[in-house]
Design a protein around this motif. Structure first.
Motif, mmCIF file in Angstrom:
data_model
loop_
_atom_site.group_PDB
_atom_site.id
_atom_site.type_symbol
_atom_site.label_atom_id
_atom_site.label_comp_id
_atom_site.label_asym_id
_atom_site.label_seq_id
_atom_site.Cartn_x
_atom_site.Cartn_y
_atom_site.Cartn_z
ATOM 1 N N ARG A 196 5.395 9.877 -3.084
ATOM 2 C CA ARG A 196 4.691 8.683 -3.586
ATOM 3 C C ARG A 196 5.239 8.257 -4.943
ATOM 4 N NH1 ARG A 196 -1.612 10.168 -2.035
ATOM 5 N NH2 ARG A 196 -1.360 9.882 0.203
ATOM 6 N N SER A 255 5.071 6.851 -8.551
ATOM 7 C CA SER A 255 4.029 6.757 -9.582
ATOM 8 C C SER A 255 4.520 5.990 -10.804
ATOM 9 C CB SER A 255 3.581 8.161 -10.015
ATOM 10 O OG SER A 255 4.655 8.848 -10.623
ATOM 11 N N ASN A 298 0.826 -1.205 0.000
ATOM 12 C CA ASN A 298 0.000 0.000 0.000
ATOM 13 C C ASN A 298 0.866 1.263 0.000
ATOM 14 O OD1 ASN A 298 -2.480 1.384 0.108
ATOM 15 N ND2 ASN A 298 -2.282 1.661 2.313
ATOM 16 N N VAL A 299 0.275 2.378 -0.432
ATOM 17 C CA VAL A 299 0.969 3.665 -0.394
ATOM 18 C C VAL A 299 1.361 3.980 1.054
ATOM 19 C CG1 VAL A 299 -1.194 5.002 -0.168
ATOM 20 C CG2 VAL A 299 0.821 6.067 -1.184
ATOM 21 N N HIS A 340 -0.190 3.482 -4.747
ATOM 22 C CA HIS A 340 -1.491 4.167 -4.785
ATOM 23 C C HIS A 340 -2.426 3.540 -5.807
ATOM 24 C CE1 HIS A 340 -4.446 7.416 -4.897
ATOM 25 N NE2 HIS A 340 -3.892 7.883 -3.794
ATOM 26 N N HIS A 341 -3.721 3.536 -5.476
ATOM 27 C CA HIS A 341 -4.701 2.854 -6.330
ATOM 28 C C HIS A 341 -4.783 3.461 -7.723
ATOM 29 C CE1 HIS A 341 -8.574 1.280 -7.771
ATOM 30 N NE2 HIS A 341 -8.286 0.258 -6.998
ATOM 31 N N GLY A 361 -5.759 -0.317 2.363
ATOM 32 C CA GLY A 361 -5.659 0.183 0.983
ATOM 33 C C GLY A 361 -5.501 -0.918 -0.036
#
Length: 608
Positions: A218, A220, A179-180, A263-264, A294
């Motif tokens: 985060r 990406s 999860n993030v 992240h989702h 998450g």
């Protein structure tokens, strides 16, 4: 734990909470410091178990594989020594540069043990053998066996690792999931940079590729980090101002971490990393203070759907009380033991547990090691390094040779333009051998064509390489080739291969989740290897619709352009909350002759 599961594994493991000592005893040894115990009944004149209730046998020695049993190696004759060296070469070849020797064990697995003097002489001979084949030895652990003798007898487990030449080190790819804000990038930064984090994310800054990643903290995009181990099992990383090239030169074994997004909203990037880069293992990072939250469950499900063996790291234990960490461990145990997962969690608390976990993990897909560590205090970080150092490859040398004898096939995952170099593609060589200066064809283009090109140079782990072998990831420089003609999902193959492409294909699928019913006309994003494209459901064989949990053979059609697929390839599709998995069963191939290829596209860009 369910007693039936215990019986199934022959008592080789026990759930997390008891450590991995039980697993070690199942393989016939006692975990150091594992505690005493009364002697049990004797069998065939030998005590069964001794100080740690040991069974008297390991599994019998296998002809194949990289594990060798030796009762003793005391003063062998020259002829015998040469035979032993030849045997070691075979075991190293089977383990792709690594072998494990169990000294003091008969070929049938009987634990006999050696006296101190015999063991010292045997290790001296083993060291001579290793020097002869250009390898180093590392003692992994020693175990006492207690029979009727008054003299203490030991079994020693030794790792033999070949010193590499010309970048032919053992390379394992580990995808990092979680999860993030679970601490994935920070953990990789600590492992690869050799410095602990300051608690505010300093260790992860070198891993980020974009400004917005540094600002938000985060990940990406997909980034790669390397961690090496030399022939003596020592860590080789960026500490002491080493460059990537120096790490490659000094390492006998390389772990390439694929840092994926947590992240989702970056889920498609994470799925692409798992399907395209063909990781050998996955590391699921769970924050001790938040537990399973998450995207953790979703990432766990992806690893299981794609059959990627995974282990779990519980991070940030410095922020929590012992009770909170135990609660997170129990939460993970509960999920891993559910019928959908059917895994056997194994908590690692010592170096001995880490050795056991690495060996059991590679042998049984059901075992899931769990580490609890901190990137700030460094607690238990060395246990993870021990585990990664010993972790064996999933494929043996025979499978590797078979892959290398096939036609060249390179998956295009990344495309760059480098000043003074030209167009560069990054990806994985799934089969064959690729050499500098080789002529290949790349495609399919939007209209289904394959274009001729030349591989000008190859870089692997940021250093020059002349030959690329099956299973290795690298970047290939293509010189003046027009970048606009390339896209992710293409393949570069040998011209004589006559590659087949398709727009329509069939797959046997399982619908993991759908809110209502899955029907003809439904559009999904399909992931097959490095291919990622929207496809429409043309037909569901034998049914009008599908509900969650149902199986069927479904016909898909790509909506944009044809793709290069292979029968049997794993398939994953999604659309919003809809998810499914399966494998390709049939292709409606478009042959190159049907496609009417052009003669030329200008200098250096000929159609095939």
């Amino acid at each position: 734990m369910d007693s039936r599961v215990s019986e199934l594994f022959g008592g080789c493991c026990r759930p997390a909470g008891g450590g991995a000592g039980a697993a070690l005893r199942g393989r016939g040894g006692a975990a150091p410091g594992g505690g005493g115990g009364s002697k049990t009944k004797k069998k065939n004149g030998r005590s069964r178990g001794g100080k740690a209730n040991n069974p008297p046998y390991l599994p019998p020695e296998a002809e194949d594989g990289n594990i060798e049993y030796k009762l003793k190696l005391v003063n062998p004759s020259q002829y015998r020594f040469e035979h032993l060296v030849t045997q070691m070469k075979w075991r190293l070849q089977e383990g792709r540069g690594e072998a494990v020797y169990q000294i003091g064990v008969e070929d049938n697995g009987l634990l006999v043990g050696l006296s101190e003097e015999e063991m010292r002489a045997s290790l001296k001979t083993l060291r001579r053998m290793a020097e002869k084949v250009g390898a180093d030895i590392t003692v992994l652990r020693e175990r006492e066996v207690d029979y009727d003798s008054d003299v203490p007898r030991k079994i020693t487990e030794v790792l033999v690792r070949k010193v590499p030449d010309n970048q032919q080190f053992l390379d394992l790819r580990v995808a990092v999931l979680g999860n993030v804000d679970s601490g994935k990038s920070t953990l990789l930064g600590v492992l690869t940079q050799g410095e602990l984090d300051n608690g505010r994310g300093r260790a992860r800054l070198n891993l980020f590729r974009h400004l917005h990643e540094i600002q938000s903290g985060r990940t990406s995009s997909i980034s790669f980090e390397i961690l090496g181990f030399n022939s003596k099992g020592e860590v080789v990383n960026y500490s002491d101002s080493r460059t990537a090239e120096e790490i490659c030169e000094s390492s006998s074994k390389m772990i390439t971490f694929i840092d994926l997004a947590g992240h989702h909203k970056y889920l498609k990037t994470t799925i692409f990393g798992l399907t395209s880069y063909c990781p050998d293992f996955a590391m699921l990072v769970v924050s001790a203070n938040t537990g399973i939250a998450g995207t953790t469950r979703e990432h766990l499900g992806l690893a299981m759907a794609l059959k990627v063996p995974f282990f779990i790291v519980i991070s940030k234990v410095d922020l929590c009380s012992k009770a909170t960490v135990e609660r997170t461990v129990k939460q993970l145990e509960r999920i891993l033991k559910q019928p959908g997962c059917n895994k056997l969690p194994l908590l690692v608390n010592s170096d001995d547990d880490a050795v056991t976990a690495a060996q059991q993990f590679a042998q049984s897909p059901n075992i899931t090691p769990i580490f609890t560590l901190s990137s700030v205090s460094g607690e238990n970080l060395d246990l993870l390094k021990v585990f990664l150092n010993i972790l064996p490859p999933l494929t043996n040398s025979k499978e590797q040779e078979e892959l290398m004898q096939q036609h060249t096939e390179f998956q295009v995952d990344e495309i760059y333009t480098v000043p003074e170099v030209g167009t560069v593609v990054g990806g994985t060589l799934s089969s064959g051998i690729c050499r500098e200066g080789e002529n290949l064809v790349v495609g399919p283009t939007d209209d289904g064509k394959f274009l001729r090109l030349k591989v000008c140079s190859i870089q692997r782990n940021r250093s020059a390489c002349r030959v690329l072998r099956a299973g290795q990831a690298a970047t290939l420089a293509l010189g003046p080739f027009d970048r606009s003609l390339l896209r992710k999902g293409m393949v570069m193959v040998s011209p004589e291969m006559n590659p087949t492409i398709c727009s329509v294909f069939e797959a046997e699928i399982v619908l993991l989740f759908h809110a209502t019913t899955f029907r003809k006309g439904f559009q999904v994003t399909v992931h097959v290897g490095n291919v990622r494209q929207t496809a429409i459901v043309e037909k569901i064989h034998g049914k009008d619709k599908l509900r969650t949990g149902e199986k069927a053979v479904v016909c898909f059609r790509f909506i944009k352009h044809p793709e290069y697929l292979k029968i049997g390839a794993k398939l994953l599709f999604r659309e919003g909350v809809t998810k499914g998995i399966g494998h390709v069963t049939n292709l409606q191939a478009i042959t190159t002759k049907e496609n009417g290829l052009e003669e030329s596209l200008g200098p250096g860009q000929l159609s095939f």
